[in-house]
Design a protein around this motif. Structure first.
Motif, PDB file in Angstrom:
ATOM      1  N   TRP A 139       0.844  -1.193   0.000  1.00 24.35           N
ATOM      2  CA  TRP A 139       0.000   0.000   0.000  1.00 24.35           C
ATOM      3  C   TRP A 139       0.878   1.241   0.000  1.00 24.35           C
ATOM      4  CZ3 TRP A 139      -5.003   0.091  -0.912  1.00 24.35           C
ATOM      5  CH2 TRP A 139      -5.764  -1.039  -0.657  1.00 24.35           C
ATOM      6  N   ALA A 179      -4.080   6.327  -0.314  1.00 19.06           N
ATOM      7  CA  ALA A 179      -5.487   6.374  -0.700  1.00 19.06           C
ATOM      8  C   ALA A 179      -5.801   7.837  -0.930  1.00 19.06           C
ATOM      9  CB  ALA A 179      -6.374   5.797   0.400  1.00 19.06           C
ATOM     10  N   LEU A 229      -8.673  11.065  -1.109  1.00 16.39           N
ATOM     11  CA  LEU A 229      -9.972  11.683  -0.847  1.00 16.39           C
ATOM     12  C   LEU A 229      -9.963  13.050  -1.501  1.00 16.39           C
ATOM     13  CD1 LEU A 229     -10.456  10.925   2.966  1.00 16.39           C
ATOM     14  CD2 LEU A 229     -11.380   9.656   1.019  1.00 16.39           C
ATOM     15  N   ASN A 239     -21.939   6.326   1.140  1.00 17.80           N
ATOM     16  CA  ASN A 239     -20.791   6.466   2.031  1.00 17.80           C
ATOM     17  C   ASN A 239     -20.425   5.137   2.689  1.00 17.80           C
ATOM     18  OD1 ASN A 239     -18.679   7.864   3.067  1.00 17.80           O
ATOM     19  ND2 ASN A 239     -19.856   9.063   4.516  1.00 17.80           N
ATOM     20  N   GLU A 240     -20.426   4.068   1.923  1.00 14.15           N
ATOM     21  CA  GLU A 240     -20.059   2.757   2.453  1.00 14.15           C
ATOM     22  C   GLU A 240     -18.545   2.540   2.458  1.00 14.15           C
ATOM     23  OE1 GLU A 240     -21.893   0.346   3.901  1.00 14.15           O
ATOM     24  OE2 GLU A 240     -23.576   1.722   3.805  1.00 14.15           O
ATOM     25  N   ILE A 241     -17.812   3.404   1.791  1.00 14.74           N
ATOM     26  CA  ILE A 241     -16.353   3.305   1.771  1.00 14.74           C
ATOM     27  C   ILE A 241     -15.823   4.131   2.942  1.00 14.74           C
ATOM     28  CG2 ILE A 241     -14.281   3.922   0.470  1.00 14.74           C
ATOM     29  CD1 ILE A 241     -15.969   3.482  -2.082  1.00 14.74           C
ATOM     30  N   HIS A 242     -14.819   3.592   3.634  1.00 15.63           N
ATOM     31  CA  HIS A 242     -14.244   4.339   4.745  1.00 15.63           C
ATOM     32  C   HIS A 242     -12.771   3.990   4.912  1.00 15.63           C
ATOM     33  CE1 HIS A 242     -15.378   0.504   6.662  1.00 15.63           C
ATOM     34  NE2 HIS A 242     -14.325   0.710   7.450  1.00 15.63           N
ATOM     35  N   LEU A 243     -12.075   4.828   5.647  1.00 11.98           N
ATOM     36  CA  LEU A 243     -10.707   4.564   6.049  1.00 11.98           C
ATOM     37  C   LEU A 243     -10.756   3.954   7.440  1.00 11.98           C
ATOM     38  CD1 LEU A 243      -9.168   8.019   5.097  1.00 11.98           C
ATOM     39  CD2 LEU A 243      -9.109   5.935   3.738  1.00 11.98           C
ATOM     40  N   TYR A 267     -16.552  12.127   4.855  1.00 13.52           N
ATOM     41  CA  TYR A 267     -15.941  10.807   4.766  1.00 13.52           C
ATOM     42  C   TYR A 267     -15.892  10.192   6.168  1.00 13.52           C
ATOM     43  CZ  TYR A 267     -14.301  12.159   0.120  1.00 13.52           C
ATOM     44  OH  TYR A 267     -14.230  12.565  -1.189  1.00 13.52           O
ATOM     45  N   TRP A 268     -16.125   8.892   6.245  1.00 12.22           N
ATOM     46  CA  TRP A 268     -16.099   8.171   7.517  1.00 12.22           C
ATOM     47  C   TRP A 268     -14.715   7.577   7.742  1.00 12.22           C
ATOM     48  CZ3 TRP A 268     -20.779   5.212   9.674  1.00 12.22           C
ATOM     49  CH2 TRP A 268     -21.937   5.979   9.548  1.00 12.22           C
ATOM     50  N   GLU A 296     -12.938   4.907  10.480  1.00 13.79           N
ATOM     51  CA  GLU A 296     -13.127   3.950  11.567  1.00 13.79           C
ATOM     52  C   GLU A 296     -11.923   4.017  12.509  1.00 13.79           C
ATOM     53  OE1 GLU A 296     -13.793  -0.868  12.123  1.00 13.79           O
ATOM     54  OE2 GLU A 296     -13.642  -0.005  10.120  1.00 13.79           O
TER      55      GLU A 296
END
Length: 124
Positions: free
Chosen positions: A6, A9, A11, A73-77, A115-116, A118
């Motif tokens: 990785w 990412a 945003l 908004n199902e994608i999150h960090l 953005y969400w 976690e």
């Protein structure tokens, strides 16, 4: 098969300064590098935690004035913290906790664009 690691990412943000302030205060992420073309139509800022090679790339477009549509908004960090209680207290004080799941031992914060993110306790 080749191996992969990785790197970052991305945003896309509406207010770069507000986002930079949020990510610094909420998660301790700081700019590692910035790119801006000669016409200054956009800016890329790569944030890092100082511990891993992974970076969060924030993209800002000068002409953009309306908020981004994040769909469902199902994608999150997701970030792990070494002090879950202190992180939770900081995020509660900031007013950015948007969802808590005590049964799973996690919670989510929302950034200025919605953005969400976690927040996970340390692995045992």
């Amino acid at each position: 098969m080749p191996s992969f690691i990785w790197r970052h990412a991305n945003l896309t943000v509406l207010d770069l300064e507000k986002s930079l302030e949020f990510y610094k205060k909420a998660l301790g992420l700081t700019p590692a590098k910035t790119y801006e073309p000669e016409d200054k139509s956009f800016k890329l800022v790569y944030l890092e935690d100082g511990k891993t090679p992974f970076q969060l790339e924030l993209t800002w477009y000068r002409e953009r004035k309306e908020p981004y549509n994040l769909g469902d908004n199902e994608i999150h960090l997701a970030l792990e913290t070494d002090d879950f209680d202190a992180a939770h207290a900081r995020h509660r004080e900031m007013g950015c906790i948007i969802y808590e799941n005590p049964g799973m031992g996690i919670y989510f914060i929302g950034d200025p664009d919605g953005y969400w993110i976690e927040i996970l306790p340390p692995k045992k």
